[in-house]
Design a protein around this motif. Structure first.
Motif, PDB file in Angstrom:
ATOM      1  N   SER A 246       2.395   1.628  -3.559  1.00 20.95           N
ATOM      2  CA  SER A 246       1.443   2.074  -4.572  1.00 20.95           C
ATOM      3  C   SER A 246       1.015   3.520  -4.332  1.00 20.95           C
ATOM      4  N   ALA A 247       0.773   3.885  -3.066  1.00 23.06           N
ATOM      5  CA  ALA A 247       0.397   5.266  -2.760  1.00 23.06           C
ATOM      6  C   ALA A 247       1.546   6.226  -3.065  1.00 23.06           C
TER       7      ALA A 247
ATOM      8  N   THR B 229      -4.102   1.650   0.908  1.00 26.42           N
ATOM      9  CA  THR B 229      -3.587   2.507  -0.163  1.00 26.42           C
ATOM     10  C   THR B 229      -4.242   3.880  -0.129  1.00 26.42           C
TER      11      THR B 229
ATOM     12  N   SER C 103       0.823  -1.208   0.000  1.00 25.86           N
ATOM     13  CA  SER C 103       0.000   0.000   0.000  1.00 25.86           C
ATOM     14  C   SER C 103       0.855   1.255   0.000  1.00 25.86           C
TER      15      SER C 103
END
Length: 286
Positions: free
Chosen positions: A103-104, A164, A100
């Protein structure tokens, strides 16, 4: 004569405390009841009403359970069950945080084509719970030979759209000045993440770790599907296997002991990380 605002405030405080205490009682009493039951014999548990004070069988019950006296789950020790569950819960929590955050971080700090499309595709997966993805996910695990393995228990559950989203919302509050200062200092993406973003995110990481640890600890359906061996069972599955259709055949004293021991690790995680957990949730909302 007009009512004093101090009297009104005092009455409101009393009512607030009353409802708070009532809520605590409603939440804590079942846990206390399970603990009390774990200190009595099966005969006492099956003969209501159950006493509200600890019984004389507590040490014997806990000693029997911890020394392998639970026979309904294939002779697997309680320590192995707790170890399996802890490993799975920690693996899921850490995996969700790593994926997460990555991706963030990419969505907020990098500019690439279809960046927001990727974010919304991740966000839409909130509408697809594990139950909807059970069949294809199970087929993938079978094809990869991950049935009855820890990776098979952990990997399908480590993606989290919620985490995320929380990390993205927090990263968007990072001042642009920090990013510009890092660029002027010659810091690359990895150094910016390691020296600036990671220290600022620790409270959020703690909050998400607590939530995801409890999520992993209480998993039932997925571990039930991908485990055939008793050696790979989690504590939740073991509790289900210990309960027979006939009350007289169920060792309720050991079931209650196992329930208490299954409750303790999540409680300890929440208590030990309470300050960081609350702070992380508050900062995430900013």
């Amino acid at each position: 004569m007009a009512e004093s605002p101090f009297a009104s405030r005092g009455a409101s405080r009393i009512w607030a405390h009353f409802w708070m205490v009532l809520g605590v009682i409603l939440v804590v009493f079942p846990v206390y009841y399970v603990f009390i039951a774990s200190t009595h014999s099966t005969q006492t548990i099956l003969r209501p009403p159950l006493p509200l004070l600890p019984g004389p069988e507590g040490l014997a019950n806990y000693g029997d359970a911890l020394s392998g006296g639970i026979g309904q789950i294939g002779g697997v020790s309680l320590w192995r069950l707790l170890g399996n569950t802890t490993l799975i819960a920690v693996g899921i929590a850490v995996g969700k945080i790593v994926i997460s955050m990555a991706s963030a971080y990419a969505i907020v700090f990098f500019r690439f084509p279809l960046r927001m499309v990727c974010f919304w595709l991740i966000f839409i997966t909130l509408m697809l719970p594990v139950e909807v993805r059970i069949q294809p996910t199970y087929k993938v695990m079978v094809d990869l030979g991950l049935i009855d393995t820890y990776p098979g228990l952990i990997l399908p559950l480590i993606a989290s759209a919620t985490a995320t989203l929380l990390f993205r919302q927090f990263f968007m509050t990072i001042p642009d000045e920090l990013l510009e200062a890092a660029r002027v200092d010659g810091a690359g993406p990895w150094r910016f993440f390691r020296d600036i973003l990671w220290p600022l995110s620790l409270t959020n990481v703690a909050a998400i770790f607590v939530i995801q640890f409890i999520y992993g600890w209480t998993q039932y359906l997925w571990p039930l599907l991908v485990t055939n061996s008793n050696e790979m069972n989690t504590i939740v599955i073991a509790l289900k296997k210990m309960i027979s259709f006939a009350d007289a055949e169920t060792p309720w004293n050991l079931v209650m002991v196992t329930s208490v021991l299954a409750i303790l690790p999540p409680i300890l995680v929440v208590v030990l990380m309470q300050r960081w957990f609350v702070k992380g949730l508050v900062e995430t909302e900013k």
